[in-house]
Design an enzyme around this catalytic site. Structure first.
Site, short mmCIF file in Angstrom:
data_model
loop_
_atom_site.label_atom_id
_atom_site.label_comp_id
_atom_site.label_asym_id
_atom_site.label_seq_id
_atom_site.Cartn_x
_atom_site.Cartn_y
_atom_site.Cartn_z
CG HIS A 1 -7.06 -35.22 -31.03
ND1 HIS A 1 -5.79 -35.74 -31.03
CD2 HIS A 1 -7.04 -34.04 -31.19
CE1 HIS A 1 -4.99 -34.71 -31.14
NE2 HIS A 1 -5.61 -33.87 -31.13
CB CYS B 1 -14.85 -15.86 -24.56
SG CYS B 1 -13.42 -15.91 -23.33
CG ASN C 1 -14.00 -23.71 -21.69
OD1 ASN C 1 -14.98 -23.64 -21.24
ND2 ASN C 1 -13.29 -23.10 -22.64
CG ASP C 2 -8.53 -22.27 -18.05
OD1 ASP C 2 -8.22 -23.29 -17.81
OD2 ASP C 2 -8.37 -21.66 -19.19
C1 PEP Z 1 -11.61 -20.51 -21.08
O1 PEP Z 1 -10.88 -21.02 -20.02
O2 PEP Z 1 -13.12 -20.41 -20.76
C2 PEP Z 1 -11.17 -20.04 -22.36
C3 PEP Z 1 -12.03 -19.51 -23.12
O3 PEP Z 1 -9.89 -20.08 -22.79
P1 PEP Z 1 -9.20 -21.51 -23.28
O4 PEP Z 1 -10.37 -22.53 -23.43
O5 PEP Z 1 -8.70 -21.35 -24.30
O6 PEP Z 1 -8.40 -22.00 -22.24
MG MG Z 2 -8.84 -20.55 -20.58
#
Ligand code: PEP
Ligand code: MG
Length: 551
Positions: free
Chosen positions: A183, A479, A431-432
């Site tokens: 956080h 993204c 990110n994922d």
């Molecule tokens: C990602 O996984 O890069 C993404 C943009 O989605 P989130 O971070 O919301 O999982």
């Molecule tokens: Mg994601």
């Protein structure tokens, strides 16, 4: 002396250190000399005092911070915790011992659950520390007061303290603990504060020492030279000019639209003010986190219309509900899983709740029809072309004009050519994609160093998607957080990415960096990165191969 940690945000600042390492004394297990009623009153008064202070801070902080602080105030008033405290007091324990002991049990329980729950444990530890301090009549440790702007160095700042930091005084935040997804880091990012977390050893930096904190590099340099101080000060004093609002492009004029990641209409207003050309990721699940019942179609139309109106015709890419794992939705109960990140999440959650997906698509299409807009819709966590086609058919039946999917799982990157055959566009969630490629839970601080999209394995997968995008002539966006790293953004464009979406605070620096290099140079830098053996090497090799410095 240089310390390394995990950077949050992008900026670089210089300033003197003010330390905040205050330890509230550990209560001892002694038999109370007071009556049980007296000890009960001490505990109850302290909990009420702490809850009240947290609520007052929530009001002052507003936004995401208010939610975190209100949740902490609720922890102080939790009836289950109170039951445990009373049980301790009944055994003639002191109020401070009873409180500390009761919270310890709940902290251990949260930690054993792992993932996001474990990260919330530190919020609970903070409530316990504040309550014990209130009972003992000692300070819980507050942010130091100083007329001069300073770099705050702490073990791990609580959300309560982070939320109300005075940004005219605090130049940067450095912690020896914490992780980029806790956080504190999330709130620091939202405030646009320069921060480096998980920097081992920083507790040894003495008070008043001058340091340079570089969030992009994740470093803290002690006693910098005069030239370095002057260089950093010059960067800190740079002001936004109107050029910074120009559309994103490379030095040869190739357009690379720069969009923003948002989760609310307030975020949209901020993004537009910072020059975003539109929204590249609307996290729709963030709009309904509080709802205990699925929002109706009408309610959703109203919410999406608000976003589209704020964008005044600019492009908006909405992601359908991405629930599960780190993002539980109260109205979509999913069973408990051993490995939630590998379980029912993203598009998988609506496989058994198709009406929910159809309602959302209907509402999105209706909002786009009602407001002059450019709405694109995509689904998260799609595994292959069959799943992409299932979603695309449903979205088109609902009247969505531009249908896409997110590539966040290695399987879908590998068959990207097939996926482009059934959708209008793709956006890569790095990110994922990084979490799954490197098998490192993005919620687990212990493996945070693996969560680095510079890794050539991740870049090779992005390159495969880039090739498929080029062959199909369809748009490809990124993204994930990777798009907000200015040099990595250049590499992504070199791999075939045609637009980038990021936190609004990153737009300025990414825009300026893209403008320094041509497409041909970006392709050359991408090849350099692909040939390396790990994330650190990739970053270093690209920096060494730059035809000119980034600024
Ligand atoms: C990602 O996984 O890069 C993404 C943009 O989605 P989130 O971070 O919301 O999982
Ligand atoms: Mg994601």
């Amino acid at each position: 002396m240089k310390y390394n940690g995990l950077g949050v945000g992008l900026g670089v600042v210089v300033g003197p250190v003010r330390r905040m390492f205050t330890a509230v004394p550990e209560p001892t297990d002694t038999v109370s000399t007071l009556s049980t009623e007296e000890e009960t009153a001490r505990a109850r008064d302290a909990l009420e005092q702490v809850a009240g202070e947290l609520e007052a801070r929530a009001q002052r902080a507003g936004g995401d911070a208010a939610d975190v602080l209100t949740a902490q105030a609720m922890m102080a008033r939790d009836p289950d915790v109170w039951e445990d405290i009373e049980a301790q007091l009944a055994q003639k324990k002191t109020a401070e011992w009873a409180v500390a002991q009761a919270f310890r049990t709940f902290v251990a329980m949260l930690q054993s659950l792992g993932g996001t729950q474990a990260e919330r444990a530190s919020d609970l530890v903070d409530v316990s520390r504040r309550t014990v301090a209130a009972i003992m009549g000692v300070s819980a440790g507050d942010v130091p007061d100083s007329d001069e702007p300073f770099v705050l160095v702490a073990e791990d700042l609580s959300p309560a303290d982070t939320a109300v930091l005075d940004l005219t005084r605090v130049l940067a935040l450095v912690t020896s603990g914490g992780s980029p997804t806790a956080h504190t880091a999330i709130l620091a990012r939202a405030k646009g504060l320069v921060a480096v977390v998980s920097a081992a050893g920083v507790q040894d930096i003495p008070e008043d020492e001058m340091v340079v904190v570089d969030a992009a590099e994740g470093t803290i340099e002690c006693s910098p030279s005069e030239e370095r101080v002057a260089e950093v000060r010059a960067r800190m004093n740079e002001v936004d000019d109107d050029d910074a609002r120009e559309p994103g492009r490379m030095s040869d004029g190739t357009a690379v639209p720069l969009l923003a990641n948002v989760g609310s209409v307030e975020n949209v207003q901020n993004a537009v003010a910072k020059g975003a050309e539109g929204v590249g990721l609307l996290r729709t699940e963030f709009m309904f986190l509080e709802e205990t019942e699925a929002p109706t179609v009408e309610e959703q139309i109203a919410r999406y219309s608000e976003i589209l109106e704020a964008l005044e015709g600019r492009k908006a890419v909405a992601r359908t509900l991405d629930a599960g794992a780190d993002k539980p939705l109260a109205f979509l109960p999913l069973g408990k899983e051993e490995n939630p990140a590998l379980g029912v999440r993203g598009i998988r959650t609506v496989r058994d709740h198709e009406p929910l997906m159809r309602d959302q698509l209907t509402a999105l299409a209706a909002a786009a029809a009602a407001v002059p807009s450019d709405l694109w819709v995509m689904a998260p966590m799609v595994a292959d072309a069959t799943e992409a086609e299932w979603f695309a058919t449903m979205a088109r039946e609902a009247g969505v004009a531009r249908v896409g999917v997110m590539i966040e799982v290695p399987s879908s990157a590998i068959v990207a050519d097939q996926i482009f055959g059934v959708v209008d566009f793709v956006s890569i969630g790095t990110n994922d994609l990084t979490q799954y490629t490197l098998a490192a839970d993005r919620q687990n601080g212990a493996v945070a160093s693996y969560q680095d999209a510079w890794h050539p394995s991740v870049l090779r997968l992005i390159g495969m998607v880039g090739d498929a995008a080029t062959a199909s002539g369809k748009p490809l966006s990124v993204c994930g957080e990777a798009a907000s790293d200015p040099l990595l953004a250049v590499v992504l464009v070199g791999l075939g990415v045609t637009s980038l979406s990021m936190v609004p605070n990153a737009l300025k620096e990414v825009r300026a960096t893209l403008l320094r290099y041509s497409m041909e140079e970006a392709r050359m830098l991408a090849q350099v990165a692909l040939a390396t053996t790990d994330a650190g090497n990739a970053r270093g090799a690209v920096k060494a191969a730059l035809p000119r410095p980034p600024r």
